[in-house]
Design an enzyme around this catalytic site. Sequence first.
Site, PDB file in Angstrom:
ATOM      1  N   LYS A  59      -1.465   4.981  -5.825  1.00 55.42           N
ATOM      2  CA  LYS A  59      -0.851   6.003  -4.977  1.00 55.42           C
ATOM      3  C   LYS A  59      -0.343   5.375  -3.704  1.00 55.42           C
ATOM      4  O   LYS A  59      -1.077   4.643  -3.028  1.00 55.42           O
ATOM      5  CB  LYS A  59      -1.915   7.078  -4.627  1.00 55.42           C
ATOM      6  CG  LYS A  59      -1.348   8.263  -3.863  1.00 55.42           C
ATOM      7  CD  LYS A  59      -0.712   9.262  -4.795  1.00 55.42           C
ATOM      8  CE  LYS A  59       0.126  10.295  -4.052  1.00 55.42           C
ATOM      9  NZ  LYS A  59       1.481   9.779  -3.675  1.00 55.42           N
ATOM     10  N   LYS A 116      -7.557   3.379   1.913  1.00 58.35           N
ATOM     11  CA  LYS A 116      -7.303   4.696   2.526  1.00 58.35           C
ATOM     12  C   LYS A 116      -7.768   5.814   1.592  1.00 58.35           C
ATOM     13  O   LYS A 116      -8.504   6.718   1.994  1.00 58.35           O
ATOM     14  CB  LYS A 116      -5.790   4.824   2.799  1.00 58.35           C
ATOM     15  CG  LYS A 116      -5.402   5.978   3.674  1.00 58.35           C
ATOM     16  CD  LYS A 116      -3.875   6.038   3.850  1.00 58.35           C
ATOM     17  CE  LYS A 116      -3.310   4.784   4.499  1.00 58.35           C
ATOM     18  NZ  LYS A 116      -1.867   4.936   4.826  1.00 58.35           N
ATOM     19  N   LYS A 130       2.202   0.670  -3.379  1.00 56.59           N
ATOM     20  CA  LYS A 130       3.253   0.806  -2.356  1.00 56.59           C
ATOM     21  C   LYS A 130       4.529   0.198  -2.884  1.00 56.59           C
ATOM     22  O   LYS A 130       4.488  -0.735  -3.693  1.00 56.59           O
ATOM     23  CB  LYS A 130       2.838   0.054  -1.085  1.00 56.59           C
ATOM     24  CG  LYS A 130       3.589   0.496   0.157  1.00 56.59           C
ATOM     25  CD  LYS A 130       3.065   1.832   0.620  1.00 56.59           C
ATOM     26  CE  LYS A 130       3.493   2.179   2.013  1.00 56.59           C
ATOM     27  NZ  LYS A 130       2.501   3.094   2.620  1.00 56.59           N
ATOM     28  N   THR A 135       0.398  13.643   8.160  1.00 60.43           N
ATOM     29  CA  THR A 135       0.035  12.336   8.723  1.00 60.43           C
ATOM     30  C   THR A 135      -0.304  12.479  10.204  1.00 60.43           C
ATOM     31  O   THR A 135      -1.363  12.035  10.675  1.00 60.43           O
ATOM     32  CB  THR A 135       1.186  11.327   8.531  1.00 60.43           C
ATOM     33  OG1 THR A 135       1.530  11.298   7.140  1.00 60.43           O
ATOM     34  CG2 THR A 135       0.805   9.942   8.999  1.00 60.43           C
ATOM     35  N   ASN A 168       8.491  10.985  11.914  1.00 59.89           N
ATOM     36  CA  ASN A 168       7.686  12.113  11.431  1.00 59.89           C
ATOM     37  C   ASN A 168       6.237  12.059  11.929  1.00 59.89           C
ATOM     38  O   ASN A 168       5.719  13.037  12.474  1.00 59.89           O
ATOM     39  CB  ASN A 168       7.734  12.143   9.903  1.00 59.89           C
ATOM     40  CG  ASN A 168       6.977  13.326   9.345  1.00 59.89           C
ATOM     41  OD1 ASN A 168       7.138  14.440   9.817  1.00 59.89           O
ATOM     42  ND2 ASN A 168       6.119  13.094   8.380  1.00 59.89           N
ATOM     43  N   SER A 215      -0.823  14.669  -0.083  1.00 58.64           N
ATOM     44  CA  SER A 215      -0.168  14.270  -1.335  1.00 58.64           C
ATOM     45  C   SER A 215      -1.096  14.542  -2.512  1.00 58.64           C
ATOM     46  O   SER A 215      -0.662  14.982  -3.582  1.00 58.64           O
ATOM     47  CB  SER A 215       0.163  12.771  -1.328  1.00 58.64           C
ATOM     48  OG  SER A 215       1.384  12.525  -0.684  1.00 58.64           O
TER      49      SER A 215
HETATM   50  N1  GLU Z   1       3.261   6.607   2.998  1.00 66.81           N
HETATM   51  C1  GLU Z   1       2.089   7.344   3.342  1.00 66.81           C
HETATM   52  C2  GLU Z   1       0.955   6.392   3.700  1.00 66.81           C
HETATM   53  O1  GLU Z   1       1.175   5.279   4.085  1.00 66.81           O
HETATM   54  C3  GLU Z   1       1.727   8.397   2.326  1.00 66.81           C
HETATM   55  C4  GLU Z   1       1.385   7.898   0.946  1.00 66.81           C
HETATM   56  C5  GLU Z   1       1.213   9.003  -0.090  1.00 66.81           C
HETATM   57  O2  GLU Z   1       1.310  10.175   0.263  1.00 66.81           O
HETATM   58  O3  GLU Z   1       0.974   8.638  -1.234  1.00 66.81           O
HETATM   59  O4  GLU Z   1      -0.186   6.768   3.688  1.00 66.81           O
END
Ligand code: GLU
Length: 418
Positions: free
Chosen positions: A70, A94, A106, A190, A221, A350
Amino acid sequence: MSEEANPFESLQSQIDAAAEHVDVDEDVIERLKHPERVLETNLTVEMDDGSLERFTAFRSQFNGDRGPYKGGIRYHPNVTRDEVKALSGWMTYKTAIVDIPLGGGKGGIIIDPAEYSESELERITRAFAKELTPMIGVDRDVPAPDVNTGQREMNWIKDTYETLENTTEPGVITGKAIDSGGSEGRVEATGRSTVIAAREAFDYLGEDIADATVAVQGYGNAGWIAAKLVEDLGATVVAVSDSSGGIYSEDGLDAREVKAFKNETGSITGYSEADEEISNDDLLTLDVDLLIPAALENAIDADLAEDVQADVISEAANGPITPAADEVLAAKDVVVIPDILANAGGVTVSYFEWVQNRQRFYWSEQRVNEELESIIVDSFDALTDAYEECDLENFRTAAYVVSVQRVADAFEQAGTFP
Ligand code: GLU
């Protein structure tokens, strides 16, 4: 300026710092420091004038021991393979610290999206989605937005995937627009977790965030939402910045008005209500109670850390503080709420979006925000418990102690195949 830290090396040193305090064998720690696989692909895409242009893109699947990979996809000229690997590792820890059943991944394209038309960006995004299709899926790998991507790009990726696979599967990607199966509260998530975590940290220190002065680096954002929500808690946002520079007002700026100004003019500099314009480094070293870095990696290196005057830092960005800077800040007793918790609201909502997509049953914004609140508060408590029990040097190592143990436990319980 000291030499720029390699984010992948930063990630590995963060894991090493935690490894000393967890009950995990060295050979398993070695696994936890490297991605399972990385796709590197070259996209050849037709431009509006009929010419072809090549773009290099990556997707790193770091760890799937706790669930599907994810993490977001970023569009930025400075994207590198090592940066994407690091970001996918940070996603792994995370999702583990907030204890949601997902792994870490990622992606990124080396591109400055400002230089391309909407139709070019759509073709570039769909070309990447085509490459991703065999490796993503609702139970396999679930991308999301990141720097310079949002609902529009997610909708294109979803549509490409669904078309190629001849299915309807909105949970293959998160961060979609509401009408395409997105979740209430995802856009704000976030910045919301950055502020909830900061509020908890002030509470832990016996202080009230309502009395805090705040500086926010980055007004995208995450940054702008954090500024708005911290202001709603009664704090005073004295400075904000974006890539054009920073603005400062001793008595406080109005986060919503600054955002309206940025929407109109494209940047925050020139905002006439501010007392003065300041540089990015001025902002990061202001004498404030709370600093929120909400831009890119390596914003605070060891040299700059010497001059940081904030008492608490809540990392809305991924990797804004280098490991060397962490040491300087710890020696100065600056409390840093690490990215993997402070900005985990994005991936947590998410996860809620993915759950709602699978159930085809949608929640109210109030429910989303309440569930997010309890996850971030519980995770902050798990972090401070580890911090105290293991007598750790900083909150970051505490977060990695909790999350590395969780990923290792999942791996060890599953056993190895073959
Ligand atoms: N890009 C965001 C992060 O760095 C969200 C990742 C997601 O929602 O999967 O946490």
